[in-house]
Enzyme design. Structure first.
Site, short mmCIF file in Angstrom:
data_model
loop_
_atom_site.label_atom_id
_atom_site.label_comp_id
_atom_site.label_asym_id
_atom_site.label_seq_id
_atom_site.Cartn_x
_atom_site.Cartn_y
_atom_site.Cartn_z
CE LYS A 1 40.23 42.80 39.99
NZ LYS A 1 40.73 43.97 39.24
CB THR A 2 37.22 38.32 32.92
OG1 THR A 2 35.84 38.65 33.09
CG2 THR A 2 37.35 36.92 32.34
#
Length: 309
Positions: free
Chosen positions: A161-162
């Site tokens: 989850k960037t």
């Protein structure tokens, strides 16, 4: 509602509680220029047993796992982050809230390589209601298939989850809203259904529940996992490794989004094609009831999913 209208005043940052307006970074912070951060979105619910964070341990797992592909060392233990979050909620007298942990490469150098930059970590929380509109949970939302595609895991890790990757989500979502829709559906590079900009997607056909598998370039959603578990416990046949073509969206009996923010939101139309009878379907409603009974603690099931204040 903007942050200035909310009764929140404290953020935890790099081991200290600081005033909301003082939680700042330098304009040359690496994460600002290159999107080199990882984050989580978590909900704390006001339950019959008091405030409780939903699936905090699983969110922490994903938080630390998201940092691994980027060689990012989060300089705080799980216990530190948990204690900080619980105290942050208590300090602001929040009974229910959205929680945002974030870690990112900070200020030092501005080459593409972050190796000389420190990792900074922060946690904020604030009140947040229904994500896709006040009546979305009951009446559903109108969506469109975006012209923007989801990147492949061979290009950028899709299980992390960037922060920077949400430019893709922003493009898809804003395209939908400019065209009069509430949200988008994003296809992967093969043209199969991936997910929404900030949600996983489920399709119901002939009583069976299908949701795209990890090979379809989706994020491993925590709410997605919860819904798969609840559905199987309620006797539904669930295919959680499905490959769904775009055409199958239009002929589905029911469609719904899941996500920490979206919770379980019905989809009533795709590209102006009515799904089912255009109302929340019976399977969606059943799973919503199970989910909200659970998170409001009207049932004792899955107590291990809750971290109580």
């Amino acid at each position: 509602m903007g942050f200035d209208e909310m009764d929140v005043d404290t953020i935890w940052m790099d081991g200290e509680f600081v005033d909301w307006d003082e939680a700042q970074v330098h304009v040359l912070t690496h994460g600002l220029h290159y999107g080199s951060g990882v984050f989580e979105g978590v909900r704390c619910y006001d339950t019959e047993e008091g405030p409780a964070i939903f699936r905090w341990d699983e969110h922490l797992d994903r938080f630390y796992d998201s940092a691994k592909p980027y060689d990012m060392d989060i300089d705080h233990t799980r216990e530190e982050l948990t204690e900080a979050t619980l105290e942050l909620i208590e300090r602001q007298d929040l009974e229910s809230c959205y929680i945002r942990p974030i870690a990112f490469y900070g200020y030092n150098t501005l080459g593409v390589s972050p190796q000389d930059c420190p990792t900074q970590t922060a946690i904020a929380c604030w009140p947040w209601g229904t994500y896709l509109g006040d009546d979305a949970l009951e009446n559903g939302v109108d969506v469109m298939v975006s012209s923007w595609r989801k990147h492949a895991s061979s290009q950028i890790p899709t299980n992390a989850k960037t922060t920077g990757l949400y430019v893709n989500s922003m493009l898809a979502g804003e395209e939908a809203r400019r065209n009069g829709y509430v949200e988008a559906i994003v296809l992967n590079k093969e043209g199969n259904v991936a997910e929404g900009p900030g949600e996983n997607l489920f399709l119901v056909r002939d009583g069976t529940i299908h949701t795209p598998g990890f090979a379809e370039s989706i994020l491993d959603g925590i709410t997605r996992r919860s819904v798969v578990t609840l559905a199987r416990e309620r006797g539904y046949d669930v295919d959680d490794s499905a490959s769904i073509s775009r055409g199958e969206l239009y002929t589905a009996d029911e469609l719904f989004f899941t996500g920490t923010a979206a919770e379980i939101t019905p989809i009533r139309s795709v590209d102006d094609t009515t799904i089912g009878n255009g109302e929340r379907g019976p399977v969606t409603e059943d799973l919503q009831s199970a989910f909200f009974d659970l998170i409001e603690r009207r049932t004792d099931d899955h107590d291990e999913w809750f971290t109580h204040l």
